[in-house]
Structures are given as C-alpha cells and as structure tokens.
Design a protein around this motif. Structure first.
Motif, PDB file in Angstrom:
ATOM      1  N   ASP A   2      -0.524   6.129   5.391  1.00  0.00           N
ATOM      2  CA  ASP A   2      -0.307   6.100   6.832  1.00  0.00           C
ATOM      3  C   ASP A   2      -0.548   4.674   7.301  1.00  0.00           C
ATOM      4  O   ASP A   2      -1.684   4.180   7.230  1.00  0.00           O
ATOM      5  N   PRO A   3       0.493   3.978   7.793  1.00  0.00           N
ATOM      6  CA  PRO A   3       0.291   2.588   8.217  1.00  0.00           C
ATOM      7  C   PRO A   3      -0.742   2.443   9.321  1.00  0.00           C
ATOM      8  O   PRO A   3      -1.366   1.393   9.460  1.00  0.00           O
ATOM      9  N   ARG A  48      11.776   5.278   5.788  1.00  0.00           N
ATOM     10  CA  ARG A  48      11.018   5.967   6.835  1.00  0.00           C
ATOM     11  C   ARG A  48       9.819   5.141   7.282  1.00  0.00           C
ATOM     12  O   ARG A  48       9.475   5.114   8.468  1.00  0.00           O
ATOM     13  N   LEU A  49       9.155   4.476   6.350  1.00  0.00           N
ATOM     14  CA  LEU A  49       8.031   3.611   6.717  1.00  0.00           C
ATOM     15  C   LEU A  49       8.505   2.474   7.620  1.00  0.00           C
ATOM     16  O   LEU A  49       7.891   2.195   8.663  1.00  0.00           O
ATOM     17  N   ASP A  86       9.524  -2.046  11.535  1.00  0.00           N
ATOM     18  CA  ASP A  86      10.549  -3.096  11.563  1.00  0.00           C
ATOM     19  C   ASP A  86      11.568  -2.785  10.484  1.00  0.00           C
ATOM     20  O   ASP A  86      11.360  -3.116   9.320  1.00  0.00           O
ATOM     21  N   PRO A  87      12.660  -2.128  10.852  1.00  0.00           N
ATOM     22  CA  PRO A  87      13.646  -1.722   9.837  1.00  0.00           C
ATOM     23  C   PRO A  87      14.209  -2.891   9.045  1.00  0.00           C
ATOM     24  O   PRO A  87      14.746  -2.690   7.956  1.00  0.00           O
ATOM     25  N   HIS A  88      14.118  -4.109   9.576  1.00  0.00           N
ATOM     26  CA  HIS A  88      14.704  -5.264   8.896  1.00  0.00           C
ATOM     27  C   HIS A  88      13.625  -6.250   8.462  1.00  0.00           C
ATOM     28  O   HIS A  88      13.811  -7.473   8.527  1.00  0.00           O
ATOM     29  N   LEU A  91       0.825  -1.212   0.000  1.00  0.00           N
ATOM     30  CA  LEU A  91       0.000   0.000   0.000  1.00  0.00           C
ATOM     31  C   LEU A  91       0.856   1.258   0.000  1.00  0.00           C
ATOM     32  O   LEU A  91       0.452   2.278  -0.571  1.00  0.00           O
ATOM     33  N   TRP A  92       2.026   1.203   0.619  1.00  0.00           N
ATOM     34  CA  TRP A  92       2.952   2.350   0.514  1.00  0.00           C
ATOM     35  C   TRP A  92       3.280   2.618  -0.947  1.00  0.00           C
ATOM     36  O   TRP A  92       3.403   3.772  -1.365  1.00  0.00           O
TER      37      TRP A  92
END
Length: 381
Positions: A56-57, A350-351, A356-358, A48-49
């Motif tokens: 907006d999550p 940024r999202l 969860d950056p990973h 969706l991003w």
C-alpha cells in the motif's frame, strides 16, 4: 566451498525480496534490503511494490512523513531511502567518501570556499534546520553566515555533505521538485576516523545480509568507500563471516550461518524500479545483469533504466506509455513469460494510476535514441 553463479543469483533475489513478495511492513522491508535508491521519488514505491505483498503506497507515505524512513545522500554519493535507525551508522561509514568528494571538490576552491569554512558554518546550519526549511532558506542562511555569496554548486555540495534528511513536500511520491530539509534526528559523528570505521563495519555487515555473498570489490562498489577501508572493516568482522569461492574463483564473504538459496528455485518476472539497487550493488553486475545488456540498461551518464527480470536476470527494459506498460525484451520470450510479465504490468499499472501513470516520462529520450529489442509490446494496465 564453491558457490555457483546461479546460486548467487537466487540468493541475491531471495535476500532482496525478489523471489517472493514478503508480507512485511515497509520499514522492515527497507531494513531487510539495506536501503533503496531514491534519486527518483517514485522509485522506492515501485521497488517496494516489487518486494512487499499487498503493498500500500500510503504506508510508505506515512513512514516518510513520520521520518521512520528517511531520504538522504549516502552510499555511492546518491540519494537513498533507509530506516531512520540505520542512518547514523551508515552516514558515519560514508563520512570519508562524502567529505572527500563534496568538500574537497575543486569548485569549492574556485568559489572561495574550503572544507574549514563549511566546518565553521555547519553547526549553525544544522541548528537552523532542526525545523524543516526549504533549500532556498538554508542557502540564504549560509549566505548570512558567510557574509557573502554562496554559489549554487557550493550549496549543492554542502547540502549533500551535511547530515540532513529530505522532508516530504507532497504528492504524488512524497518528494517533489521543491526541496525541504531537516537535520537528522540523531546526528552522526563527523571527522572521526574511529566512528567512521565502526560505521563502515556495521554497513558492510548489513550489506552482506542483504546482498551477500560478495567480494571486497563488490562492497567497495556498493559504498564507494576505498578498498583499503573496506578490507580493514572486513577484518574486524572476520569472526562473524565465512568465506566462499565464487564461480570465477574470487573470494566472497557472507554472514556466518546465513541462508543461501538453492539454484533450482524459480524466479518470477519483476519490473524493477529505475536505479534499482540490485543492479548497482556489485562490481560484478553479471550476477543479475548479463554483460551484453549492461550498456542498454546503465546508460553513459549513469541513468539506470527500469529493467525487466525474467528467470532472475535482466531481459529487457520497460516504461509507462499511453495504454499500459511498454516492455522491450532484449531476447525472445516465451508465451508463458509474456503472460506472467503481463500480469505484473497490470498490477504495476494500478499502482501508477493513482499516483503518476507516466512515472519516468522525463527519461523517454533513451527510447527515442533507441533501445535494442527482440520484441516490444505494450501490455495493458
């Protein structure tokens, strides 16, 4: 009318909201694209991003917690996120495939179960799950109803066949390793050929709206429904469809009057989610995925890596790493391409940073085994 390969590509991207991010809500976006692959809980957020302007999550969190959007086993026997209003027809469409594959699996017989046993146990299970229950609670309920053990493989098949929605269990992506289930608010009609045929016609029309023009083979690939049932459903829709000739001479169907995009439209780069539907919705995947790259993206066990689109076609894969997004391009990219991909990577970073950056870390082994690339860069996020 003949439609070119590039026009097919641009039309697919347009209908899948990948030519331009659209200013629509998450529920409307999911309806527009028919459904989102959801094996990995983070993938619908990334999908969706890619598609919604100003995504907006938290909006997706809210739609899931309120069961406006629901997660369940549907097309291709995989987890999908669909609009709750679409679920019943889609599930009825999938009934023959789900019943045949889940309740007639040889492992059922080996464990002492039959489809008739499940039919007898299902009403009680669904009544019990009208309030969200954990997977362990539902399996124990089956054990009590059965009066004997229920092997893990049997429980897995039952929960995939039963009209159950996954209930959110928490951050970072609404669904975690702990599983909880609730009975679908509007129960589909099971074991009814007429309901299944009507549901399949609904699903295929929606598929053409979101992925068309497409062939019978494409529709069968998207649904995993037998081609005979697909042809019968298409026949019931004939008054609503028009026929085109594909670039390879194949007959394609589309919704009458549907907009088809001009092949000259620009297609900005996109960092697709893992298992993005656009890579899996066709028998002929060359519409978006060049044949020479297919095995690098769709791996031997079906894992479909997060892919890079450049000019509308897969041109590489990506993954989060320390310091940013690692992009492995299968072919040389121009400086302008890299700059545009870099902007996408910064936005995606940024999202992910707040969640969860990973994301997809568990699939890093595919990179360890080797991802062929003309060039790889870590783009800062």
């Amino acid at each position: 009318m003949v439609i070119t390969a590039r026009a097919l590509n641009r039309t697919t991207l347009h209908r899948q909201l990948l030519l331009e991010r659209e200013p629509v809500g998450v529920a409307e976006a999911v309806r527009r694209v028919v459904g989102l692959q959801a094996q990995h809980p983070g993938s619908p957020y990334v999908a969706l991003w890619n598609r919604v302007a100003g995504f907006d999550p938290g909006d997706l969190d809210e739609a899931l917690s309120g069961f406006e959007l629901v997660r369940s086993t549907l097309m291709r026997l995989t987890l999908h996120l669909v609009h709750a209003g679409d679920y019943r027809a889609f599930r009825e469409a999938m009934e023959p495939t789900l019943r045949g594959s889940r309740l007639h699996d040889p492992r059922f017989t080996k464990a002492g179960f039959t489809a008739a046993d499940v039919d007898a146990l299902l009403p009680g299970l669904l009544a019990y799950a009208e309030t969200a229950r954990t997977g362990a609670e539902l399996r124990e309920h089956l054990v009590e109803g059965r009066g004997g053990p229920v092997e893990a493989v049997v429980w897995r098949m039952v929960r995939q066949y039963a009209p159950l929605w996954h209930a959110p269990t928490g951050p970072p992506w609404s669904f975690g390793t702990a599983q909880s289930f609730v009975t679908a608010a509007e129960r589909p009609v099971l074991r009814d050929p007429e309901a299944s045929a009507a549901g399949l016609a609904v699903l295929l029309r929606r598929y053409l709206e979101g992925f068309g023009p497409a062939s019978v083979a494409d529709m069968a690939q998207f649904t995993t429904a037998p081609r005979g049932l697909v042809r019968a459903a298409v026949k019931t829709l004939e008054g609503e469809l028009e026929r085109l000739e594909g670039p390879d001479g194949a007959m394609l169907y589309d919704v009458a009057g549907a907009l088809r995009a001009d092949e000259g439209l620009a297609a900005p780069p996109r960092l697709l989610a893992m298992w993005d539907s656009v890579l899996l919705a066709y028998a002929d995947r060359s519409r978006v995925l060049p044949p020479e790259y297919r095995r690098h993206v769709i791996r031997v066990n079906g894992d479909t890596l997060p892919a890079l689109l450049v000019d509308g076609y897969v041109a590489g894969v990506w993954r989060p790493v320390g310091g940013g997004i690692e992009v492995s391009a299968f072919r040389p990219l121009t400086a302008a391409d890299w700059a545009a991909v870099g902007a996408e990577a910064a936005s995606l970073g940024r999202l992910l940073a707040d969640r969860d950056p990973h994301v997809y870390r568990r699939y890093d082994h595919w990179w360890v085994k080797g991802v062929p690339a003309a060039e790889s860069r870590v783009l800062p996020s």
